[in-house]
Structures are given as C-alpha cells and as structure tokens.
Scaffold this active site. Structure first.
Site, PDB file in Angstrom:
ATOM      1  N   VAL A   1       8.278  -8.325  -1.523  1.00  0.00           N
ATOM      2  CA  VAL A   1       6.922  -8.298  -2.056  1.00  0.00           C
ATOM      3  C   VAL A   1       5.884  -8.909  -1.117  1.00  0.00           C
ATOM      4  O   VAL A   1       4.690  -8.690  -1.298  1.00  0.00           O
ATOM      5  CB  VAL A   1       6.886  -9.009  -3.428  1.00  0.00           C
ATOM      6  CG1 VAL A   1       6.956 -10.522  -3.260  1.00  0.00           C
ATOM      7  CG2 VAL A   1       5.683  -8.597  -4.249  1.00  0.00           C
ATOM      8  N   TYR A   2       6.306  -9.646  -0.094  1.00  0.00           N
ATOM      9  CA  TYR A   2       5.338 -10.293   0.791  1.00  0.00           C
ATOM     10  C   TYR A   2       4.524  -9.256   1.553  1.00  0.00           C
ATOM     11  O   TYR A   2       5.078  -8.439   2.305  1.00  0.00           O
ATOM     12  CB  TYR A   2       6.032 -11.218   1.790  1.00  0.00           C
ATOM     13  CG  TYR A   2       6.675 -12.450   1.186  1.00  0.00           C
ATOM     14  CD1 TYR A   2       6.346 -12.890  -0.092  1.00  0.00           C
ATOM     15  CD2 TYR A   2       7.611 -13.176   1.899  1.00  0.00           C
ATOM     16  CE1 TYR A   2       6.943 -14.018  -0.637  1.00  0.00           C
ATOM     17  CE2 TYR A   2       8.208 -14.305   1.364  1.00  0.00           C
ATOM     18  CZ  TYR A   2       7.868 -14.719   0.094  1.00  0.00           C
ATOM     19  OH  TYR A   2       8.462 -15.834  -0.444  1.00  0.00           O
ATOM     20  N   SER A   3       3.207  -9.297   1.351  1.00  0.00           N
ATOM     21  CA  SER A   3       2.284  -8.359   2.008  1.00  0.00           C
ATOM     22  C   SER A   3       2.760  -6.917   1.853  1.00  0.00           C
ATOM     23  O   SER A   3       2.727  -6.124   2.799  1.00  0.00           O
ATOM     24  CB  SER A   3       2.100  -8.718   3.486  1.00  0.00           C
ATOM     25  OG  SER A   3       1.502  -9.990   3.615  1.00  0.00           O
TER      26      SER A   3
ATOM     27  N   GLY B   1       5.603  -5.487   1.635  1.00  0.00           N
ATOM     28  CA  GLY B   1       6.689  -5.017   2.497  1.00  0.00           C
ATOM     29  C   GLY B   1       6.430  -5.167   3.977  1.00  0.00           C
ATOM     30  O   GLY B   1       7.356  -5.015   4.791  1.00  0.00           O
TER      31      GLY B   1
END
Length: 323
Positions: A60-62, A64
């Site tokens: 979920v960070y940025s 993908g």
C-alpha cells in the site's frame, strides 16, 4: 553493522531495518513527502553498503511504487540472497470488492502483485499489515501457509493488533500444522509503550521478534517538540499518536543526547535496542543524514540510570496504531 536472529528463526538480520515507506512516487498514494526513485536510490545503496540487510515495505505504500523503487534498486545491487526483504498485505490497493483485506483471494492475489513490483520470485517476510475481523482467522492463516508452501515467502509476520488476536492466530496455525508468525511489527517507542503491557511479553514467551514501527515517533524524538516538518504538517495519522504531555520525554532525550555528545535519534534508538524482545527497529529516512544517525545508534549503550531517566515521565496512553 551488528546482526541478530530474526525472532527465534535461524535467519540473520541487521540491528536496523530500513523502512521503505519513505520511498515512492509523491503523486501516488497519500505520502506527498516520499522520495522518488532518483532520491531513494543513493540512500538504499548506502544502506546496503553499510551492512543493513533488512528492508521493510508494503503493497500500500505510495500505491505500490515503494515496492517498484525498491525492486529496481535491489536489481541494481545484485545481491538478492543477502537481503532480507519484507512486505505487507491488508490495505486497499484498488476500489471495489476484494481490493483489500486478508481473505484467501486477496492474499494470493496481492503476493503475486508484490512480487511483480519487487522483481523477485519470493519475499523473506510476508506480513499482515493489520488484523481483519471480517475474515475467519482459519482462512487467513491457511492462505499465508500456502504462500510459504508455494515458495513465495520464507516466513510470515503480523503487525499492530490486540494481543488476544495475535495469540488466537498463532494458536490456529499451531493447531492445524500451518506456518506461524515469527515477527510482530508493532507501534513501540519512548512516547508509546502500551505494548509493554501484553504484546511484548507475549512475543517474548512465544519467541516472536518485535520489529517496531515508528521507533522515532514520527520524528518527534529527533527534534524540539514545537518544530514541524513537511511530513508532520500533512500526517493526519501521526497527529493521533502522541500527546502534548509527551513533551517531557522529548526534552529528556535531548538533554541526555547533549550530555553524551550524541544526537537525540541515537539515544531514542539505543533505548529500543536495549530491549531484549526487540529484533530491529524499522527506521524510515528521508535524508542521507537520517540513515547515518541510525547506523551510528547501534554502537550506543545506555546504562540503567539513563534508561530509567528516559522512562520515568511516561504516562499511559490510549491504544493507538491498531487500526
């Protein structure tokens, strides 16, 4: 860089884990302060060269792009087997049904998407980012076990949740002969110590290593209390984590750092590293100097009086970070 076993496993990891939430395309996701590929690359390569072999990211960070940037730098570095690569699953990756959560469908789809973005055929540690009360525990644990059996992950871990939830998941895995969690990625630092009540004793009893997130309290422990940053000005989640009454602890960290001729970040990380259940705090960096500060913290030792001085002002907090 010193190394330590990852919980009760046989795998060796550096005492500092590099958090990759700082890396990602700023226009994607919710982290406008994240570093793009060009800015991330030298920090990652310096970390590897300095002996950090443990890196944590999440799908979920940025949206993908953290995984994508990390994957490209790992390919350039060229020593994949030396790196203990961790990612996470749970958060929403797309709208509509099954775009988030810990169902069998979501887990088996998201591990493949993460591997594609990371450019590798396995991760070393696959973690559930949070507990999912909408899915039977048996379904989640069997799906994670199948990910390991398929060779797509070497170990599995969990992140912030209630201790009874973690204990239940471990029990279900053990009862069915499935893979058990070897790590707990929990919210733990000098400003938030509620995990000392139940979760950390449980981890110690089960041989689970703690790899705390936000070890520097979103940077609060590294600067004067009233100083803000581009990240803190836009960090809605972070604003809910700490209280004005925590100011005294920050001042004690700064005072001890000045007395020792060290930086506040070194003091705060040294405090965590002194806890036997802590395997490796996950340190996110947005500047090269942040990385150097974390690297040097491994060589700092606090005595019992210094630890007591830092801990004395702490007051109970409401639970924060589980959702």
């Amino acid at each position: 860089m010193d190394s330590v076993k990852l919980g009760s496993t046989g795998v060796d990891v550096s005492r500092i884990c590099l958090g990759a939430m700082s890396f990602g395309t700023p226009e994607r996701g919710t982290h406008s302060w994240s570093l793009d590929a060009d800015a991330s690359r030298p920090i990652l390569l310096r970390a590897f060269e300095a002996g950090i072999n443990f890196v944590d990211t999440a799908n979920v960070y940025s949206a993908g792009t953290s995984e994508e940037i990390l994957g490209k730098v790992l390919a350039e570095y060229g020593h994949r087997d030396e790196i203990v690569l961790a990612t996470k699953v749970h958060g929403r990756m797309r709208p509509g049904p099954n775009g988030a959560g810990l169902s069998r469908k979501a887990i088996l789809a998201e591990i493949d998407h993460s591997l594609r973005r990371l450019g590798t055929d396995y991760v070393d540690l696959y973690q559930i980012h949070r507990f999912d009360p909408s899915v039977p525990v048996e379904e989640t644990m069997e799906a994670l076990h199948d990910v390991v059996r398929a060779g797509k992950a070497r170990y599995i871990g969990a992140s912030s949740m209630w201790a009874w939830q973690f204990a239940t998941m471990q029990h279900v895995a053990e009862a069915n002969g499935w893979t058990r969690f070897v790590t707990m990625q929990n919210h733990y630092n000098l400003l938030y110590r509620e995990e000392e009540r139940e979760m950390l004793p449980l981890c110690a009893e089960l041989g689970v290593g703690s790899i705390p997130w936000s070890p520097l309290a979103r940077g609060r422990l590294t600067r004067p209390w009233d100083v803000t940053t581009a990240r803190s000005d836009t960090d809605e989640f972070g604003r809910r984590l700490y209280l004005d009454e925590d100011r005294e602890i920050v001042e004690r960290v700064r005072s001890l750092a000045e007395k020792r001729g060290l930086l506040p970040a070194q003091i705060a990380l040294a405090w965590l590293l002194a806890k036997p259940v802590v395997t490796a705090p996950i340190v996110g960096v947005t500047k090269p100097q942040h990385l150097e500060d974390a690297l040097s913290a491994v060589d700092v030792t606090l005595d019992a009086d210094e630890i007591a001085q830092l801990e004395e002002p702490y007051r109970p907090h409401e639970i924060a970070g589980h959702v």
